[in-house]
Design an enzyme around this catalytic site. Structure first.
Site, PDB file in Angstrom:
ATOM      1  N   ASN A 258      87.093  11.670  23.267  1.00 58.06           N
ATOM      2  CA  ASN A 258      85.872  11.563  24.049  1.00 58.06           C
ATOM      3  C   ASN A 258      85.485  12.979  24.477  1.00 58.06           C
ATOM      4  OD1 ASN A 258      85.809   8.710  23.984  1.00 58.06           O
ATOM      5  ND2 ASN A 258      87.283   8.601  25.663  1.00 58.06           N
TER       6      ASN A 258
ATOM      7  N   ASP B 223      99.736   7.294  27.785  1.00 59.84           N
ATOM      8  CA  ASP B 223      98.611   7.112  28.710  1.00 59.84           C
ATOM      9  C   ASP B 223      99.055   6.199  29.842  1.00 59.84           C
ATOM     10  OD1 ASP B 223      95.231   7.378  28.335  1.00 59.84           O
ATOM     11  OD2 ASP B 223      96.015   5.970  29.823  1.00 59.84           O
ATOM     12  N   ILE B 224      98.642   6.519  31.061  1.00 69.66           N
ATOM     13  CA  ILE B 224      99.069   5.754  32.231  1.00 69.66           C
ATOM     14  C   ILE B 224      98.435   4.358  32.244  1.00 69.66           C
ATOM     15  CG2 ILE B 224      97.234   6.406  33.874  1.00 69.66           C
ATOM     16  CD1 ILE B 224      99.493   7.032  35.879  1.00 69.66           C
TER      17      ILE B 224
ATOM     18  N   HIS C 215      91.810  16.258  24.912  1.00 72.74           N
ATOM     19  CA  HIS C 215      92.888  15.327  24.550  1.00 72.74           C
ATOM     20  C   HIS C 215      92.388  14.340  23.518  1.00 72.74           C
ATOM     21  CE1 HIS C 215      90.700  13.583  27.977  1.00 72.74           C
ATOM     22  NE2 HIS C 215      90.930  12.401  27.413  1.00 72.74           N
TER      23      HIS C 215
ATOM     24  N   GLY D  14      82.431   8.885  28.077  1.00 72.92           N
ATOM     25  CA  GLY D  14      83.626   8.363  28.739  1.00 72.92           C
ATOM     26  C   GLY D  14      84.712   9.369  29.022  1.00 72.92           C
ATOM     27  N   GLN D  15      84.477  10.680  28.753  1.00 76.96           N
ATOM     28  CA  GLN D  15      85.529  11.635  29.096  1.00 76.96           C
ATOM     29  C   GLN D  15      85.643  11.725  30.617  1.00 76.96           C
ATOM     30  OE1 GLN D  15      85.086  15.678  27.595  1.00 76.96           O
ATOM     31  NE2 GLN D  15      87.180  16.224  28.179  1.00 76.96           N
ATOM     32  N   SER D  16      86.864  11.555  31.112  1.00 76.15           N
ATOM     33  CA  SER D  16      87.087  11.599  32.559  1.00 76.15           C
ATOM     34  C   SER D  16      88.058  12.697  32.965  1.00 76.15           C
ATOM     35  CB  SER D  16      87.594  10.244  33.064  1.00 76.15           C
ATOM     36  OG  SER D  16      88.822   9.909  32.447  1.00 76.15           O
TER      37      SER D  16
ATOM     38  N   HIS E  39      93.116  10.525  22.048  1.00 75.13           N
ATOM     39  CA  HIS E  39      93.793   9.251  22.296  1.00 75.13           C
ATOM     40  C   HIS E  39      94.355   8.780  20.954  1.00 75.13           C
ATOM     41  CE1 HIS E  39      91.867   8.303  26.309  1.00 75.13           C
ATOM     42  NE2 HIS E  39      90.999   9.181  25.836  1.00 75.13           N
TER      43      HIS E  39
END
Ligand code: 5GP
Ligand code: ZN
Length: 110
Positions: free
Chosen positions: A83, A31-32, A96, A89-91, A98
């Site tokens: 999410n 994750d960035i 995916h 909170g899914q953006s 986490h």
């Protein structure tokens, strides 16, 4: 591949990411913006908007995703969070998980 999908572009190699593991149907990359010492995103290579759609449409990719998460996390305690929906909170709307590890986590989650 879905046009304008960030994670489809990562799968295609059009956007760089630190890919740590992959199999035929799924990849895992850093994750960035990590929230734990280990914070990977584990995604199907094919585009599905969220984990519900993935489950409904492509059980093989779901199994590949879960298998990959288990392989990457082998031997350590981890949390796998999906999410699903902007309200929680899914953006990025490419399914995916986490994969989080390396620190203590509260329960219930915030
Ligand atoms: P969500 O909020 O949809 O559950 O999670 C999306 C995740 O994608 C966030 O944790 C965010 O840090 C990560 N992310 C967003 N853009 C990028 C990117 O360009 N590269 C990588 N590796 N991760 C990203
Ligand atoms: Zn996508």
């Amino acid at each position: 591949m879905e046009r304008n999908c960030l994670f489809c572009k990562i799968v295609a190699g059009e956007i760089p990411a630190k890919i740590v593991a992959s199999n035929e149907l799924a990849i895992a990359f850093n994750d960035i913006s990590p929230v734990a010492p280990t914070h990977l995103l584990v995604i199907p290579k094919a585009h599905y908007e969220n984990v519900s759609e993935l489950t409904r449409e492509d059980g093989a990719s779901l199994l590949a995703l879960l298998s990959l998460a288990g392989e990457v996390a082998a031997g350590v305690d981890f949390r796998l969070v999906f999410n699903s929906g902007a309200g929680v909170g899914q953006s990025v709307f490419h399914a995916h998980g986490h994969l989080l590890a390396g620190r203590d986590f509260a329960w219930p989650p915030g």
